[in-house]
Motif scaffolding. Structure first.
Motif, PDB file in Angstrom:
ATOM      1  N   UNK A 184       0.846  -1.191   0.000  1.00  8.04           N
ATOM      2  CA  UNK A 184       0.000   0.000   0.000  1.00  8.04           C
ATOM      3  C   UNK A 184       0.886   1.246   0.000  1.00  8.04           C
ATOM      4  N   UNK A 185       0.307   2.379  -0.397  1.00 11.03           N
ATOM      5  CA  UNK A 185       1.087   3.606  -0.523  1.00 11.03           C
ATOM      6  C   UNK A 185       1.093   4.412   0.776  1.00 11.03           C
ATOM      7  N   UNK A 268      15.701  -1.768  -4.477  1.00  6.16           N
ATOM      8  CA  UNK A 268      15.332  -1.328  -5.823  1.00  6.16           C
ATOM      9  C   UNK A 268      15.173   0.181  -5.878  1.00  6.16           C
ATOM     10  N   UNK A 269      14.572   0.747  -4.833  1.00  9.69           N
ATOM     11  CA  UNK A 269      14.389   2.207  -4.784  1.00  9.69           C
ATOM     12  C   UNK A 269      15.737   2.906  -4.655  1.00  9.69           C
ATOM     13  N   UNK A 270      16.609   2.366  -3.829  1.00  8.86           N
ATOM     14  CA  UNK A 270      17.923   2.981  -3.632  1.00  8.86           C
ATOM     15  C   UNK A 270      18.776   2.908  -4.899  1.00  8.86           C
ATOM     16  N   UNK A 271      18.625   1.834  -5.665  1.00  5.88           N
ATOM     17  CA  UNK A 271      19.368   1.701  -6.925  1.00  5.88           C
ATOM     18  C   UNK A 271      18.713   2.501  -8.050  1.00  5.88           C
ATOM     19  N   UNK A 277       7.103   6.828  -9.622  1.00  2.00           N
ATOM     20  CA  UNK A 277       5.662   6.583  -9.488  1.00  2.00           C
ATOM     21  C   UNK A 277       5.396   5.149  -9.013  1.00  2.00           C
ATOM     22  N   UNK A 278       6.206   4.217  -9.466  1.00  2.00           N
ATOM     23  CA  UNK A 278       6.050   2.829  -9.044  1.00  2.00           C
ATOM     24  C   UNK A 278       6.512   2.651  -7.606  1.00  2.00           C
ATOM     25  N   UNK A 279       7.584   3.334  -7.238  1.00  2.00           N
ATOM     26  CA  UNK A 279       8.120   3.231  -5.876  1.00  2.00           C
ATOM     27  C   UNK A 279       7.105   3.718  -4.842  1.00  2.00           C
ATOM     28  N   UNK A 280       6.346   4.757  -5.206  1.00  2.00           N
ATOM     29  CA  UNK A 280       5.375   5.321  -4.253  1.00  2.00           C
ATOM     30  C   UNK A 280       4.312   4.317  -3.839  1.00  2.00           C
ATOM     31  N   UNK A 281       4.043   3.352  -4.709  1.00  2.00           N
ATOM     32  CA  UNK A 281       2.998   2.367  -4.412  1.00  2.00           C
ATOM     33  C   UNK A 281       3.357   1.488  -3.216  1.00  2.00           C
ATOM     34  N   UNK A 282       4.648   1.431  -2.871  1.00  4.04           N
ATOM     35  CA  UNK A 282       5.093   0.582  -1.759  1.00  4.04           C
ATOM     36  C   UNK A 282       5.556   1.382  -0.550  1.00  4.04           C
ATOM     37  N   UNK A 283       5.537   2.703  -0.623  1.00  7.83           N
ATOM     38  CA  UNK A 283       6.079   3.506   0.473  1.00  7.83           C
ATOM     39  C   UNK A 283       5.317   3.296   1.774  1.00  7.83           C
TER      40      UNK A 283
END
Length: 305
Positions: A184-185, A268-271, A277-283
């Motif tokens: 979830x975001x 993945x986010x750090x790399x 936009x995709x990263x925000x879905x897991x924040x």
């Protein structure tokens, strides 16, 4: 000699263009025929679908606009079908359809689809005391028909699409916690904190009123403090214990799966191997697993890279 060579090349080019154009004919008539075939097939499939629902002569049965809705609802009551057009029914027929579904001894998948559509016709009807009691008693059956995995979005659908009410104000603490077992975001994480805090506050107010005590002041704040602390901790650690004095008993779900996924998401986010936009879905999931303090520290460090 040079002039003759130029003329020869020009002639060859003309022949090539002419040949190419012939090979790339627009085929307008062929395209038209293909469109006719496609639409004929679609029309046949549409007719077959409604004939399966209403039987032979179905078009004649629906020819009168004054009785069309009644015919469709009667057909559904006789045998359920995927009634996505239920949102276009007149109010009385939509209410008749909803009442029928809620009174059925056994619900089927088509009932979930249809009741969500029919409920859009007259949302206030879904909030009557009688219907809310019926939905309360059957909502787990309805949601079990939904192929989606359990998630915050699914519970949002439960309250917003079925109850036709503000979902965040009605989700239980158990539903918020269960919804957090999938990604979830960050907005959902904040909504989850606020929603759980609101339910906990309501529980404490009810307890205080029941004991004839004031539902405010230092004692109230002291009782809520452990809940606030837990809602900022990793995986809401200590929440179950903090809620017990408020009269709320919960069982924390198993978060093993999302805990195992988070390190890979963070890497993945750090790399920067995933889009922002995709990263925000897991924040929200990362916040939940890390806790507020650790997440903010990670976010600050990340902004300096």
């Amino acid at each position: 000699m040079k002039t003759k060579l130029i003329l020869t090349l020009a002639l060859a080019a003309t022949l090539f263009i002419t040949t190419t154009q012939a090979q790339q004919s627009p085929d307008v008539l062929k395209t038209r025929a293909a469109l006719i075939d496609a639409h004929t097939k679609q029309l046949a499939e549409y007719d077959a679908k409604w004939e399966a629902v209403l039987g032979a002569g179905w078009k004649e049965k629906l020819a009168d606009p004054a009785t069309e809705a009644k015919v469709l609802v009667d057909a559904y009551i006789g045998k359920p079908f995927t009634f996505t057009l239920a949102s276009k029914l007149p109010v009385p027929e939509a209410e008749r359809l909803v009442a029928h579904i809620l009174a059925k001894p056994v619900l089927v998948t088509d009932d979930l689809v249809t009741i969500k559509e029919a409920a859009r016709v007259n949302p206030s009807f879904m909030r009557t005391v009688e219907n809310k009691a019926l939905i309360d008693s059957r909502v787990d059956e309805l949601m079990a028909l939904d192929p989606q995995p359990v998630s915050i979005a699914r519970f949002q659908q439960k309250y917003d699409r079925i109850y036709k009410t503000s979902w965040g104000e009605h989700m239980t603490i158990g539903e918020w916690l269960l919804g957090a077992t999938v990604d979830f975001d960050h907005w959902s994480y904040k909504a989850m904190q606020d929603g759980i805090l609101a339910r906990a506050t309501e529980a404490l107010i009810e307890k205080k009123i029941g004991l004839g005590e004031a539902a405010d002041g230092p004692d109230f704040d002291a009782a809520m403090a452990p809940v606030v602390t837990a809602l900022n901790a990793p995986l809401f650690e200590g929440l179950a214990e903090a809620l017990l004095p408020l009269g709320v008993k919960i069982t924390m779900p198993d978060y093993t799966a999302i805990v195992a996924k988070v390190p890979h998401r963070i890497a993945a986010i750090e790399r920067r191997s995933v889009a922002e936009t995709e990263a925000r879905k897991s924040l929200g999931t990362i916040m939940f697993v890390k806790g507020v303090t650790a997440y903010n520290a990670w976010k600050t460090a990340r902004s300096k890279w």
